[in-house]
Design an enzyme around this catalytic site. Structure first.
Site, PDB file in Angstrom:
ATOM      1  N   SER A 176      -5.676   2.330  -1.041  1.00 10.73           N
ATOM      2  CA  SER A 176      -4.911   3.439  -1.622  1.00 10.73           C
ATOM      3  C   SER A 176      -5.883   4.563  -1.979  1.00 10.73           C
ATOM      4  CB  SER A 176      -4.114   2.956  -2.844  1.00 10.73           C
ATOM      5  OG  SER A 176      -3.249   3.962  -3.311  1.00 10.73           O
ATOM      6  N   THR A 177      -5.884   5.005  -3.216  1.00  7.25           N
ATOM      7  CA  THR A 177      -6.691   6.151  -3.625  1.00  7.25           C
ATOM      8  C   THR A 177      -8.165   5.955  -3.274  1.00  7.25           C
ATOM      9  OG1 THR A 177      -5.195   6.365  -5.508  1.00  7.25           O
ATOM     10  CG2 THR A 177      -7.187   7.713  -5.544  1.00  7.25           C
ATOM     11  N   MET A 297      -5.219   2.562  -7.039  1.00  6.34           N
ATOM     12  CA  MET A 297      -4.622   2.431  -8.370  1.00  6.34           C
ATOM     13  C   MET A 297      -3.422   1.497  -8.296  1.00  6.34           C
ATOM     14  SD  MET A 297      -3.182   5.512 -10.757  1.00  6.34           S
ATOM     15  CE  MET A 297      -2.549   5.224 -12.418  1.00  6.34           C
ATOM     16  N   ASP A 300      -0.663  -3.216  -6.101  1.00  7.91           N
ATOM     17  CA  ASP A 300      -0.220  -3.561  -4.757  1.00  7.91           C
ATOM     18  C   ASP A 300      -1.338  -4.310  -4.032  1.00  7.91           C
ATOM     19  OD1 ASP A 300       1.405  -3.719  -2.544  1.00  7.91           O
ATOM     20  OD2 ASP A 300       0.951  -1.706  -1.828  1.00  7.91           O
TER      21      ASP A 300
END
Length: 363
Positions: A176-177, A297, A300
């Site tokens: 992700s991020t 973040m 998941d």
């Protein structure tokens, strides 16, 4: 109070973004182009920057490069839903920006109303990013290029021990991020001889995942494509989950994996969700399997890693020191189902070792 510099050549967008952030407790500064943004970062030292991509004079890509080389600051790219905008945004991520948010489809569109929640969530995540880890990843990319040549020739550390690889390995990677740059480093670090099927789930807007796939395809000897419904994935192929669609593994027959795209309910507020791909892989892949959770973040991927471990697969999480945002790896580690916690640069060889060791034990 956390401060944000809003950079956009549109007065309207500066006002909209600035008002949203101010209403959520941020101190807001603004700049109308890249050169002014660099000056504002130097003088005001904001905690976070939101950066438009296409601006007159110094554009967003150049501004990101200048800021990250002189005054490293967490940067969120805010880009239009266009192929050109997506390509430019991925270049900005390559230069050190942390994440991307797609602009509403029109400046006077009702979609502006949907911007608020997404913007605040992204700014919060970007604000937690460790920009020093991003700088280390960029520095490692040069070394990775030389390593990739050696690996293509079959001279990874694992290969040099004389191990062969198990047939039909599958790797599921969630990020992700801060993920795109690390994904690039990881996939280019995997030797062709591994011949794995690689399923990538990167949290990213729908208009960007096809360009991410195209970019990865240019920098690796694996064949990379955005996922399509019903696609069959063979050895030596990488599939990137399509934005706004969950990517499910439907079957694993004769070394091939068949995929399905769905728009089922979001999990953890995201679609695609890493957990969906990992859990369906754990349920249906009978060939050797490895799950990898990278920077991001939230949580998941934690349930997915647990499912892969319980199915007999291997699990690897990125360590805190090299994760721009340690949330997802941390949650995965807390399940107690992660075999190895490693810096990003060590993950490719660890994946090779997982499958090489299995090949040796069954040889």
């Amino acid at each position: 109070m956390t401060s944000v510099l809003v950079v956009d050549d549109s007065q309207f967008m500066r006002t909209v973004i600035g008002n949203i952030l101010a209403d959520n407790g941020y101190e807001v500064y603004s700049a109308s182009d890249g050169r002014k943004a660099v000056k504002e970062v130097t003088e005001r030292e904001p905690d976070i920057v939101t950066m438009d991509v296409e601006m007159p004079g110094m554009d967003g890509i150049e501004a990101v490069a200048e800021i990250m080389s002189t005054k490293p600051t967490p940067i969120l790219m805010i880009s239009a839903h266009t192929e050109r905008g997506a390509d430019a945004t991925l270049e900005a991520l390559d230069r050190g920006a942390v994440d991307v948010l797609a602009k509403p489809s029109g400046e006077v569109s009702p979609n502006i109303a949907s911007l608020s929640e997404r913007l605040v969530e992204k700014v919060r995540a970007v604000g937690e990013a460790d920009v020093s880890s991003i700088a280390r990843t960029r520095a490692a990319q040069t070394a990775s290029l030389a390593g990739r040549v050696a690996e293509t020739m079959g001279t990874t550390e694992t290969a040099s021990r004389g191990y062969s690889y198990v047939e039909h390995p599958t790797v599921v990677i969630g990020a992700s991020t801060g993920g795109p740059k690390i994904l690039e480093q990881l996939i280019t670090g995997l030797p062709v001889g591994l011949d794995a099927k690689i399923l990538v789930v990167q949290h990213m807007p729908a208009s960007f995942t096809d360009r991410l796939a195209a970019r990865l395809d240019e920098c690796t000897n694996y064949s990379v494509a955005e996922a399509a419904d019903g696609m069959r994935v063979c050895d030596g192929e990488v599939v990137v989950a399509r934005g706004d669609y969950h990517l499910e593994v439907v079957s694993n027959v004769a070394g091939r994996i068949r995929m399905r795209l769905t728009q089922d309910e979001r999990r953890h507020g995201v679609r695609p969700a890493i957990d969906v791909t990992m859990e369906t892989a754990a349920n249906r892949v009978r060939d050797p399997l490895c799950g990898v959770t990278l920077t991001g973040m939230g949580r998941d991927g934690a349930a997915g890693m647990q499912a892969i471990k319980e199915a007999g697969g291997a699990t690897i999480a990125q360590d805190e020191a090299t994760s721009p945002v340690f949330g997802m790896p941390k949650k995965a580690i807390e399940t107690g189902c992660v075999d190895q916690v490693l810096p990003d640069g060590a993950i490719p060889d660890a994946i090779c070792s997982v499958f090489a060791q299995e090949a040796k034990s069954h040889g």
